[in-house]
Scaffold this motif. Structure first.
Motif, PDB file in Angstrom:
ATOM      1  N   LEU A 450      29.611  38.024  43.117  1.00 40.01           N
ATOM      2  CA  LEU A 450      30.673  37.060  43.386  1.00 40.01           C
ATOM      3  C   LEU A 450      30.853  36.112  42.200  1.00 40.01           C
ATOM      4  CD1 LEU A 450      32.752  35.881  45.299  1.00 40.01           C
ATOM      5  CD2 LEU A 450      30.944  34.487  46.321  1.00 40.01           C
ATOM      6  N   ALA A 451      29.743  35.683  41.611  1.00 42.95           N
ATOM      7  CA  ALA A 451      29.837  34.817  40.434  1.00 42.95           C
ATOM      8  C   ALA A 451      30.556  35.538  39.293  1.00 42.95           C
ATOM      9  CB  ALA A 451      28.444  34.388  39.994  1.00 42.95           C
ATOM     10  N   LEU A 452      30.240  36.817  39.107  1.00 49.39           N
ATOM     11  CA  LEU A 452      30.903  37.589  38.058  1.00 49.39           C
ATOM     12  C   LEU A 452      32.397  37.737  38.348  1.00 49.39           C
ATOM     13  CD1 LEU A 452      30.699  39.344  35.518  1.00 49.39           C
ATOM     14  CD2 LEU A 452      30.148  41.291  37.000  1.00 49.39           C
ATOM     15  N   ILE A 453      32.736  37.981  39.616  1.00 48.96           N
ATOM     16  CA  ILE A 453      34.144  38.107  39.999  1.00 48.96           C
ATOM     17  C   ILE A 453      34.899  36.810  39.710  1.00 48.96           C
ATOM     18  CG2 ILE A 453      35.701  38.342  41.977  1.00 48.96           C
ATOM     19  CD1 ILE A 453      33.625  40.287  43.166  1.00 48.96           C
ATOM     20  N   LEU A 454      34.290  35.675  40.031  1.00 52.62           N
ATOM     21  CA  LEU A 454      34.942  34.390  39.809  1.00 52.62           C
ATOM     22  C   LEU A 454      35.141  34.117  38.322  1.00 52.62           C
ATOM     23  CD1 LEU A 454      33.102  32.174  42.479  1.00 52.62           C
ATOM     24  CD2 LEU A 454      35.426  33.112  42.580  1.00 52.62           C
ATOM     25  N   VAL A 455      34.150  34.480  37.513  1.00 53.56           N
ATOM     26  CA  VAL A 455      34.272  34.275  36.063  1.00 53.56           C
ATOM     27  C   VAL A 455      35.400  35.136  35.505  1.00 53.56           C
ATOM     28  CG1 VAL A 455      33.134  34.655  33.842  1.00 53.56           C
ATOM     29  CG2 VAL A 455      31.887  33.566  35.713  1.00 53.56           C
ATOM     30  N   VAL A 456      35.427  36.408  35.904  1.00 52.51           N
ATOM     31  CA  VAL A 456      36.470  37.309  35.424  1.00 52.51           C
ATOM     32  C   VAL A 456      37.841  36.843  35.911  1.00 52.51           C
ATOM     33  CG1 VAL A 456      37.374  39.664  35.565  1.00 52.51           C
ATOM     34  CG2 VAL A 456      34.912  39.278  35.238  1.00 52.51           C
ATOM     35  N   ASP A 457      37.915  36.435  37.187  1.00 54.62           N
ATOM     36  CA  ASP A 457      39.184  35.970  37.744  1.00 54.62           C
ATOM     37  C   ASP A 457      39.674  34.739  37.000  1.00 54.62           C
ATOM     38  OD1 ASP A 457      41.197  36.162  39.966  1.00 54.62           O
ATOM     39  OD2 ASP A 457      40.443  34.139  40.362  1.00 54.62           O
TER      40      ASP A 457
END
Length: 474
Positions: A450-457
């Motif tokens: 989820l942290a990776l998704i938020l960073v990419v988003d």
């Protein structure tokens, strides 16, 4: 569950996401006018926005985990009945010859001798009584770098052959189930799917939850029972949501217990148990035997006879053969019907006396949870009834995976991917943020992803905004 709610729809056309959200808005507006308790602080669009947020998370999580959950469900459903299916699949190895009249069962020592005659280069690891009448005895041994199980007729001593659990059908099934046959990367992928599967259960339950829509006709249709005579899209939706609801509890249990066998959560809980879970000394370090001059090592049968009275439950007994002159016999009963029955007894290899034991009452709560996970996960904890329940849950998860993807494929606009609309402009409530943080801590794979998704988003949003400004300036 489906990326739609179970709000009542017509029997001829399933509601679109936009229609559901619009209906939510209308419902919220009606409530604000009719329910005095809702008037002071009610934001008529907040419920619809929250629903849209849950719907988007459910959609994307479902699209990611569907193929993995489908694989794990099919393989898990097979593995539930491994004890019943293996003898049917390998009768030449597992089935014993009908005993001759007056024939007696060989002792464990005699069975071991028969194996060593057949494979003198092997090292015997354990000997066990037959799991059931009509089956061969199982003797584990080390053969070079490989571990094999010799299947021995309990009355004749004939070695029927060697069973290689790792390369067998169920060895492959377990490899698919736990690691997708991809080693550590596959194990992490399965952990991500199990973690996000729990998120799917939470979001799906929210989307399923019946809401007032002002319709009195057939209030249970699509909520408590599926409409099987409706068009295919409605049938798929109802099967997805209704089956999902009835299987939500057992599916949550299977997914949660499955996390104990994963890379991050599983190893983390194991470390927590070893460092903070109290356990008797014999559980951490097996007691040693004391060789004496002129004293021969006792037989496995003598060790079994000494320990048997201390082993609760029913079923065959396995005796671990000492690997060195100072090791003890390790005696256990093969019974997965309840973790409370698991007891290990150590017997001195020379004196034949019990020199240590531990069972359910001797271990900490952390160890008890860990001991209970496997029989709960595979459904063996209460025998056949819970195995059937585990199988039905696997079938339900299989159906949910198929219907979810099928609905998306049928309902997406032609020529597009039919992705869920953005929710970037929707503020996440504090209680939901708190829930996300808790889930991310409890399920580290989900938290990291989820942290990776938020960073990419965040990076993508900033990049697109920069391009728009550059285009406007140009």
């Amino acid at each position: 569950m489906t990326p739609e709610t179970l709000l009542e729809s017509s029997a001829t056309e399933a509601p679109t996401a936009e229609a559901i959200i619009a209906e939510h808005l209308a419902t919220a507006k009606r409530q604000s006018l009719t329910d005095p308790a809702d008037r002071p602080n009610e934001n008529t669009s907040s419920r619809a926005k929250l629903y849209r947020l849950f719907w988007r998370w459910h959609f994307y999580a479902g699209m990611f985990v569907a193929p993995i959950i489908l694989t794990a469900s099919i393989t898990g459903g097979l593995y539930v009945f491994i004890d019943e299916l293996v003898p049917l699949m390998y009768p030449e190895l597992m089935s014993a010859e009908p005993p001759a009249a007056g024939a007696r069962n060989l002792t464990l020592a005699e069975l071991g001798t028969a194996v060593m005659k057949e494979h003198p280069q092997a090292k015997l690891l354990s000997v066990a009584q037959p799991v059931a009448p009509g089956l061969n005895a199982e003797l584990a041994m080390q053969l070079g770098k490989d571990r094999r199980t010799a299947m021995v007729d309990p009355t004749t001593g004939r070695v029927a052959g060697l069973y290689d659990g790792g390369s067998s059908f169920f060895g492959i099934v377990l490899g698919l189930h736990r690691r997708l046959l991809l080693g550590t990367p596959g194990r992490i992928t399965v952990e991500l799917a199990a973690s996000w599967g729990i998120v799917l259960i939470i979001t799906g339950t929210y989307l399923w939850w019946p809401r007032r829509t002002g319709r009195a006709a057939s209030p249970g249709a699509g909520v408590w029972y599926p409409r099987l005579r409706a068009p295919l899209t409605v049938v798929l939706r109802d099967l997805h949501t209704v089956v999902g609801f009835y299987g939500v509890a057992t599916a949550a249990i299977i997914l949660a217990t499955g996390l104990f066998f994963t890379q991050f959560f599983g190893n983390g809980y194991k470390m927590l148990t070893n460092n903070f879970g109290s356990a008797p000394a014999v559980m951490k370090q097996a007691p040693k035997s004391e060789p004496a001059n002129g004293r021969a090592r006792i037989s496995p049968d003598a060790a079994l006879s000494t320990a048997e009275a201390l082993l609760p439950g029913q079923g065959p007994i396995r005796v671990g053969v000492p690997a060195s002159p100072t090791d003890s016999f390790r005696v256990q009963r093969v019974d997965d019907s309840s973790p409370t029955l698991k007891t290990t007894v150590f017997v001195d290899a020379y004196s034949g006396k019990v020199n240590g034991s531990f069972g359910w009452d001797d271990i900490s709560t952390l160890h008890k949870i860990r001991s209970s996970i496997y029989p709960i996960h595979v459904g063996s904890i209460y025998g056949l009834p819970t195995k059937i329940l585990a199988l039905l849950t696997c079938l339900a998860l299989t159906l949910l995976s198929i219907t979810g993807v099928w609905m998306w494929w049928r309902r997406r606009p032609r020529g597009t991917w039919g992705l869920a609309p953005s929710t970037a402009n929707i503020a996440i409530p504090r209680w939901l943020l708190g829930l996300i943080v808790v889930l991310g801590v409890l399920m580290p794979a989900m938290g990291m992803s989820l942290a990776l998704i938020l960073v990419v988003d965040f990076a993508v949003v900033r990049f697109l905004a920069f391009r728009r400004r550059s285009s406007a300036a140009g």
